[in-house]
Enzyme design. Structure first.
Site, PDB file in Angstrom:
ATOM      1  N   TYR A 136      63.054  36.105  21.218  1.00  0.00           N
ATOM      2  CA  TYR A 136      62.910  34.763  21.778  1.00  0.00           C
ATOM      3  C   TYR A 136      63.995  33.814  21.287  1.00  0.00           C
ATOM      4  CZ  TYR A 136      58.619  35.596  24.301  1.00  0.00           C
ATOM      5  OH  TYR A 136      57.714  36.040  25.215  1.00  0.00           O
ATOM      6  N   GLU A 238      48.444  60.961   9.010  1.00  0.00           N
ATOM      7  CA  GLU A 238      49.196  60.550  10.192  1.00  0.00           C
ATOM      8  C   GLU A 238      48.670  59.262  10.786  1.00  0.00           C
ATOM      9  OE1 GLU A 238      50.122  63.683  12.850  1.00  0.00           O
ATOM     10  OE2 GLU A 238      50.519  62.364  14.537  1.00  0.00           O
ATOM     11  N   ASP A 290      49.272  66.317  11.968  1.00  0.00           N
ATOM     12  CA  ASP A 290      48.801  67.256  12.977  1.00  0.00           C
ATOM     13  C   ASP A 290      49.670  68.496  12.993  1.00  0.00           C
ATOM     14  OD1 ASP A 290      46.864  65.504  13.676  1.00  0.00           O
ATOM     15  OD2 ASP A 290      47.890  64.726  15.455  1.00  0.00           O
TER      16      ASP A 290
END
Lengths: 410, 722
Positions: A136, A238, A290
């Site tokens: 911005y 994770e 994972d």
């Protein structure tokens, strides 16, 4: 390395209580304007200096009738070198020349200078902005464009464009994002046997309830200091959901550790935090991710750094981080049901093979075997798959057993 | 021509009915052969024949033609679809006609100077104007009124002519001397007025279109057109001419309609509107017209269209030629043998043909000779029997002869064609080419082509093809014409145009094809389409290809210009931001920085600049023909005026080094060009000191951006709709 010091944290916790309370109280009083760490000023000076240097060279060549250029170090896999002896990824010396008079680069050139100007202002004002804030800050309609019923051209189309320019500036100026006074959205959580002093506020991570301590984007020593590091190791998981399981089961208490999560690919703040805990306090970093290419790559990033931030590897990478699981063999070893299998899709397979071929994976037999095993299985597994055994199987059986057996990949 | 009538006819009774048919009578019954098939066409054909005659006469007399065409509606049409009575008056400043010839020229069919010669001229058979008069007489009963002043110092003759169709003989009803003849530039002249029943329409194949195209092919003529006050809008026009309505015609009709309604307001009246002919010259001419119109609205001079003269030079006088043997058929050959005044073959060939030299005669006679029967140049013509004559004819056809002389052809010429196109077609790029003469069937001919591209031409319609034969526009039977076929045969895709299979290219394109010949092979007597000869079509194709190549170069260059221009736009946009940022960081002077960066930007995109510069360098047509004198058949009209590309092959030929100062000086020159349009306002364009004009530059850029969607961006194939 993981020792079970179940009893210790409790006693320490009580001991620390008064201090943290006092710190919190005093912190509130001076919350408005804090004394900045003195070393920041030096850093700021250096950053401002390099912005000026960059601009000066542009002005000089412009006035001399030469084409203004900026040399931006290349952030690509081709320019990422695997430093085997240090065990980290490092950025090569290749640079891209960003020219004003090149149709494809003119806009970026302009944006680079706009952000340079913005950062210069931030440094002067001793304030920081988020990535979105910077977007911005630099955003406006370019003068002379647009008109009757036609929208003018904006300096930035979206934040992605702005973010990329900031990363370019980091490497070009040789300054860290923190030094540019820019921070990212907070992501990642921590809890455990440690007390953190965050911008002067003492935060006891043993008393963070269910939410945990949100790891800030800037984890430089000037902002974050560690105190009472009693944990023996760090368990990094994770994602938040798994972290909740561990926190609810007070795993960190029972195993005297620090519990962190990075909401997928961990942000710089989390990585910097882990790096510092590892370097400054010698805590082993153990990852529970994972069993899929994505998880493997998260580990890889934690361990040796990422390609896009290769220039920061030396302060982010943790070469001796361990990969605890989930392992491809767990399907059989833990006797999981068929239902937990998620078929590998083509992209997974491609990605897995790609990872196998990364130079920093290539000469690691156990990793080659691990990925090959996963490919042979033909499916991936999430950490949550262990829940099919029992709600707390992962905290009560899986992780403790593996820690005890030191059954991890590195 | 005998016809069996009645039930029982014997040879005698039949013989009683068998008689001569006069030519006039024949054509009175078969008027469609002459182009009077319907009221609409009758009006056009009448104007056409009269204008053609006028132009021919003026040119032959070496007078720059001033022609006025006036059409009056004598009886208001009962409905828009019904024909009504019109008076057509055509006045020229030609040499006039001597009194004794008036009847013959205007009152007899097949009388004239043109039929018996092989010479390039507009009319050929000499039936046109008299047929028009006859048609008028038949439909209205009114005689043709001819006023002619062959001698500037004497009063004019005023004649009224009727025609006895059965005798092919004129009847003079009034024959007086009069002073009622408008002063002309030459002092002499002819005025023909014919009353006839017809239908006045606009659009394709209208009188307007005819005059407009005539003006294109005859830029040496000044034509004034005074259309009927309130030209009735013809609702059937859409179906009649709309199916393959020529490009650029539709807006015209709309405007015409508007005009018809708003006749009260002087402002909506200017002739330019009714003309619809896309041309600013007319607009300029008509600047004064509204005044006249608003005051004399009730008179016949409701409005007028002026097609101004664009070149002050008549086309060169053409030579008459003798027939070339290849163009003569056996029957003709036999007739010529019979009629010749020469006694011997050598003399016969020499007198009656071109390109048959004594050596060739020897060759022919030798080839025709056989045992027992030999011929030579000395052979007596009258001794030749049919078989021998045929043998000689065959030998003649088999002998290799030089092509006929080509000084009998007066092509319009590249320069003049460009002038005409520039006047009549509002495009931005013009190219023209003239082929060298070629021969079909022993007739020399020459093909010319010109194209106008871009500008205000509509971009989404098939190209408009305008065809000419000996400078006469051909308005009907386009698809039967070999000129149109040659357009569809040409592969315009090679030149950056899109072209549906087997049709004309689509895009803002006007294609002009002109065939000049001593004998144009029309497909019919009404002279509407050029017959299909391989030689002709090939030449047409080659001429189009020459123009097409130039167009291709131009389109490519324009695309490149556009790219460079866009590039510069991009740089310009960012330079401001960059300068400001630099100032904020280091305190460098933003203005100074801006200036030097702009200078660089300009230098780096100088191709875009080079074009602007070229704009400046190029001298408009109105500036005199200076640029056209050494032209290569190309004119480019930029935003600020017409530019003849000096080199024709435009791309990259101009030395970029000149981009700066030299061009600047000339920029002002372009400004003076009278043809420059509103683009002028921004034609400060070429500037060598960018810094000084930072603000101005901005303005200019905006304007350019605004224009670009129509002019440059979409304009490539879609422009000009506005």
């Amino acid at each position: 390395m993981a020792k079970k010091t179940t009893k210790k944290p409790a006693s320490k916790k009580t001991a620390k209580k008064p201090t943290s309370k006092a710190a919190a109280g005093s912190g509130r009083a001076t919350a408005v304007m804090r004394e900045r760490h003195s070393s920041w000023d030096k850093r700021d000076e250096k950053t401002a200096e390099s912005i000026r240097g960059l601009t000066d060279s542009i002005v000089k060549s412009a006035l001399a009738g030469r084409e203004p250029k900026v040399e931006v170090p290349t952030r690509s896999s081709a320019n990422t070198k695997w430093n085997k002896s240090r065990g980290i990824l490092q950025m090569g010396s290749a640079t891209n020349t960003r020219q004003l008079f090149n149709l494809g680069q003119a806009r970026k050139f302009m944006q680079t200078l706009l952000h340079g100007q913005g950062i210069n202002e931030l440094i002067e004002a001793k304030k920081t902005l988020s990535l979105r804030g910077m977007y911005y800050k630099g955003l406006h309609t370019i003068q002379g464009t647009g008109g009757k019923g036609k929208a003018g051209e904006k300096t930035f189309d979206d934040q992605t464009e702005s973010d990329a320019i900031l990363e370019d500036l980091e490497v070009t100026l040789g300054a860290l994002r923190e030094e540019l006074h820019v921070f990212a959205k907070k992501r990642g959580t921590m809890v455990g046997n440690i007390t953190v002093i965050d911008n002067g506020d003492e935060i006891n991570c043993r008393r963070m309830g269910t939410g945990g301590y949100a790891v800030p984007s800037i984890c430089e020593p000037e902002v974050i200091q560690f105190k009472d590091v009693e944990a023996d190791f760090v368990l990094h998981v994770e994602k938040d959901t798994v972290w909740q399981r561990f926190n609810e089961d007070r795993f960190w208490e029972q195993h005297n550790c620090i519990l962190t999560e990075g909401s997928g690919q961990p942000p710089r703040g989390v990585r910097r935090l882990l790096h510092r805990l590892n370097k400054e306090h010698g805590l082993p970093i153990i990852c529970l991710l994972d069993c899929d290419p994505w998880g493997h790559y998260i580990y890889s990033v934690i361990k040796q750094g990422s390609i896009s931030l290769a220039f920061e590897s030396k302060r982010l990478a943790i070469p001796d981080a361990k990969f605890l699981g989930i392992r491809a063999k767990d399907y059989k070893e833990c006797d999981l049901s068929d239902d937990v299998q998620i078929d590998l899709n083509d992209r997974d397979i491609t990605r897995a093979k790609q990872i196998m071929n990364y130079p920093w994976f290539k000469d690691r037999q156990q990793w080659q075997r691990e990925i090959k095993k996963m490919l042979d299985n033909g499916f991936k597994m999430e950490v949550e798959s262990l829940i099919t055994k029992d709600i707390s199987y992962v905290t009560e059986v899986y992780v403790p057993e593996r820690l005890k057996a030191q059954d991890w990949l590195s | 021509m005998a016809k069996k009538t009645g039930k029982k006819a014997n040879a005698e009774s039949m013989a009683a009915k068998q008689r001569d048919i006069s030519v006039s009578e024949f054509f009175a019954k078969n008027r469609h052969l002459l182009g009077f098939d319907n009221p609409r066409k009758a009006l056009l054909t009448t104007v056409k024949e009269a204008v053609d005659n006028a132009l021919d006469a003026c040119e032959e007399a070496g007078i720059l033609p001033d022609i006025e065409v006036k059409i009056e509606e004598l009886v208001p049409a009962p409905s828009a679809t019904k024909p009504t009575r019109y008076r057509i008056t055509i006045t020229d400043n030609g040499p006039g006609i001597v009194r004794r010839q008036v009847e013959n020229i205007f009152g007899r069919l097949l009388y004239g100077s043109k039929f018996h010669r092989l010479k390039m001229s507009r009319g050929q058979q000499g039936i046109g104007i008299s047929a028009a008069g006859m048609y008028g007489l038949m439909t209205t009963g009114r005689p043709m009124v001819i006023t002619t002043r062959p001698n500037a110092k004497k009063p004019a003759h005023h004649l009224e002519l009727a025609m006895d169709t059965s005798k092919n003989k004129p009847e003079v009803t009034i024959d007086i001397e009069t002073d009622d003849f408008p002063p002309t530039s030459s002092g002499t002249g002819t005025r023909v007025a014919i009353e006839l029943e017809g239908k006045y329409v606009r659009g394709k194949a209208s009188i307007e279109a005819y005059l407009e195209q005539t003006a294109i092919a005859n830029p040496h003529a000044e034509i004034t057109f005074i259309p009927p006050d309130k030209a009735g809008e013809d609702p059937t026009l859409e179906s009649a001419g709309g199916s393959d309505a020529a490009a650029g015609k539709s807006p015209k009709r709309e405007r015409g309609a508007e005009d018809g309604r708003d006749t009260d307001t002087g402002e909506s009246q200017p002739g330019a509107d009714t003309s619809g002919s896309p041309r600013d010259d007319v607009g300029a001419q008509d600047g004064s017209a509204p005044v006249e119109v608003s005051f004399e609205r009730t008179t016949e001079l409701a409005d007028r269209i002026v097609y101004p003269r664009a070149v002050d030079e008549n086309p060169p006088e053409t030579q008459e030629i003798k027939p070339h043997p290849y163009g003569v058929e056996l029957g003709n050959f036999l007739r010529m043998l019979k009629n010749t005044e020469e006694k011997q073959l050598a003399g016969f060939f020499k007198r009656e043909f071109c390109r048959v030299t004594p050596a060739v005669v020897g060759e022919i006679t030798k080839a025709a000779s056989e045992k027992g029967k030999t011929f030579s140049g000395q052979t007596w013509v009258k001794n030749l029997d049919h078989a021998s004559a045929e043998k000689i004819y065959r030998a003649l056809q088999d002998t290799k002869l030089r092509s006929p002389p080509t000084d009998c052809l007066a092509p319009i010429g590249v320069r003049t064609m460009l002038a005409g196109m520039l006047k009549g077609v509002k495009a931005e790029f013009y190219a023209a080419s003239t082929r060298s003469p070629a021969v079909y069937r022993g007739n020399p001919f020459q093909i010319e082509a010109a194209i106008g591209f871009g500008g205000d031409l509509p971009g989404d319609q098939p190209a408009r093809v305008i065809r000419f034969a000996n400078r006469v526009p051909l308005l009907y039977q386009q698809s039967a014409c070999s000129a149109f076929k040659s357009v569809t045969e040409t592969s315009w895709k090679n030149y950056g145009m899109s072209q549906p299979r087997g049709s004309a290219p689509v895009g803002p394109l006007v294609i002009m094809i002109h065939m000049a010949s001593v004998w144009v092979p029309f497909t019919s007597e009404s002279k509407e389409a050029i017959a299909d000869y391989d030689e002709i079509r090939k030449e047409m194709r080659l001429a189009l290809q020459e123009c097409g190549r130039k167009l291709g170069t131009y389109i490519r260059r324009r695309q490149r210009m556009k790219r460079e221009g866009q590039k510069r736009d991009v740089f310009e946009r960012y330079i401001g931001e960059i300068s400001k940022a630099c100032e904020a960081i280091t305190g460098a002077d933003a203005a100074e920085l801006y200036e030097s960066l702009m200078k660089q930007a300009k230098r780096r995109t100088e191709i875009a600049d080079a074009v602007l510069d070229e704009d400046g360098k190029i001298v408009g047509f109105g500036d005199g023909n200076g640029r056209l004198d050494n032209d290569d058949g190309v004119i480019i009209v930029g935003d600020d005026g017409p530019n003849g590309s000096p080199n024709g092959g435009p791309t990259g030929k101009e030395p970029p080094a000149q981009a700066g100062g030299g061009a600047n000086a000339k920029g002002t020159k372009a400004t003076k060009s009278p043809r420059s349009r509103e683009g002028l306002a921004e034609s400060g364009v070429v500037e060598s000191k960018p810094g000084k004009r930072v603000v101005k530059k901005k303005v200019k850029k905006k304007v350019r951006k605004k224009r670009s969607p129509e002019a440059a961006g979409v304009g490539l194939f879609d422009g000009g709709e506005k």
